[in-house]
Write a protein that holds these residues in place. Sequence first.
Motif: not given
Length: 614
Positions: A593-597
């Motif tokens: 999720x952090x990579x997507x953000x």
Amino acid sequence: MKYLVFTSLLALGAFASECHPNYECCQGCEVVYTDEEGEWGFENNNWCFVDKSYCNPNYESSKYPLCSHCDIYTTDSTGNWGVENNNWCLIQDSQCTFVIDNTKDTNSTIIDVQKNVLPVISIVSKSGNNKFISEPIQKHVMEVSFWLDPAPVPYNEDITISVEDENGKKVMEGATGKAKVRGNFSTAYVKKSIRLTFDEKQELLGLNGGKKFKKWLLLAEYKDTSLLRDKASFALSREILSEDGLYVSDAKLVELNINNEYWGIYLLAEAQQINNGRVSITDVKKNYTATDIEPLQSIRITYNDNAPLTPYDGEDGNGISINAINIQENEQIIDIAKENEQPTVDDDESSSDDEQEEEKKYGDVPNDLLNMTIKSDIYSQEQHDFIETYINNVYKIIYEAVYNKKSIKFNDNYSDVMDAPGFTLREAIENVIDVNSLADMYIISELTCDADLFISSFYMDVDFGKNGSKKLRFEAPWDFDSGLGIKNVCVNGQGFYAGNAFLDSSTSSYQVNPWLTIMMYEDWYQDIIRNKWTKAYDNGVFSRTIDMIQTDSKKYEEAFTRNTQKWDNEVRRGILGYEIIDREKQCITEADSAAYVVEWLEARVDFMNNHWHK
């Protein structure tokens, strides 16, 4: 909950050993629960009693109690010693992880306590159980959510609080106060946000420069798999708003224990309140009934009789207009918004009772779409009416200047407006609002694309105290867990949003935030936004935010894994399935999720930079 399970097992008396009359001795030394009898482990799906003589051989030969911490003060032949309550205590080596460092001096050994991954907040409730934080749901949420079982409304529970910092150092111990579930629809989640109210003012982990306050918040971040959307948004907002001396909550990730049960990662944040160091405006004395007061937010805004606005699409509006509060589906608006937002809300999901709707209308507009909450204390109907009149007339002054090219101003006692032939149109506007604060909020709102922008968490204040400006000011941005690409707005970081028309799922109609939309076609106001954006971009505000997300994701991986194991299950994904977009649903871990953000935010910054950078 562990407490309830333990109680039922204790009644069975199924086992016996030299450690405990009803339970076997643990084979290991890991403590998962502590009560007045001692320390408990959990092995082979059964509770067991930790053998202190085995786990700390020096325990029986010592007349001193065992420490509840791992801070070593000195070491001798008996073992490692700490100090607790001004008395010596024996460190429980089995419960502490030590790092041995022989590199500095071959004749000495330095023993250092292993640091925490994140600061740890421990709460012990007076009742001894966790119902006060696991069960309550707001009444209005239960009323509209037929699938929810009856539950108590949020209530205060007496608690004591202890805090360890990242170094494992106890920085608060036994502070007293109250805890209560906070939020609106998020109270229906199993992991709920918490409001802490201390009996005495406390500083917490250095937030806000170490200032002391009674009220603090623990945000659950249940919807956000990255656990970093709020934290990142607060960070970039602080850099933008601090240029104008405006307030944004400070924030820090922590791990939370409640009654010795691990409760996951929370974001420690500040309460949205009038206070020196937070929203710094003149506060109202209790039972003060005059009208020289200040709202943090006001109510019943009619938006100049619901006059039409031109949504900001980055061009010229394409001839579209929309009422400030829109309850009609405008086909042209829908077609354009679908290109940018790709909405997926079904009309069937938002049907309402006709009789109730008829009772809640102002003209053609339901009352609940007009209301805004007053956050400061008021003590008379006169104060309430003054606030309502003031906010409505501020909007009217701006609207008349922008859309009707007419300058008006307040009369001397702010009870009404009058013509202002000596003011330019810009002067009429700048006489009643802090324009820089509104431009700041536009940049933050446009960048983060928070899906709650229309319905909640948009704060404004005005200081009518002796030295107050009496201008409406926008600050204290809040509630970003529905932003940064988690919902079906600003897909792939594209499209204008904050001043544009967007779909409000609660009404199945396209709405605008009137405050962010009303001045978007004023050239001088666009110049302010452009200057602010360019300065923030060139100073690295947005690149620092992206770096922070990437750093936190790696640095706190161990803690993120624990939180995922605690809360990420089929229940969570079933509840959130209709709230978040497919791209976020594909993120199984915090790192995903952090990579997507980061991916989304980089695209969003590029989109805005192409339009706003000088």
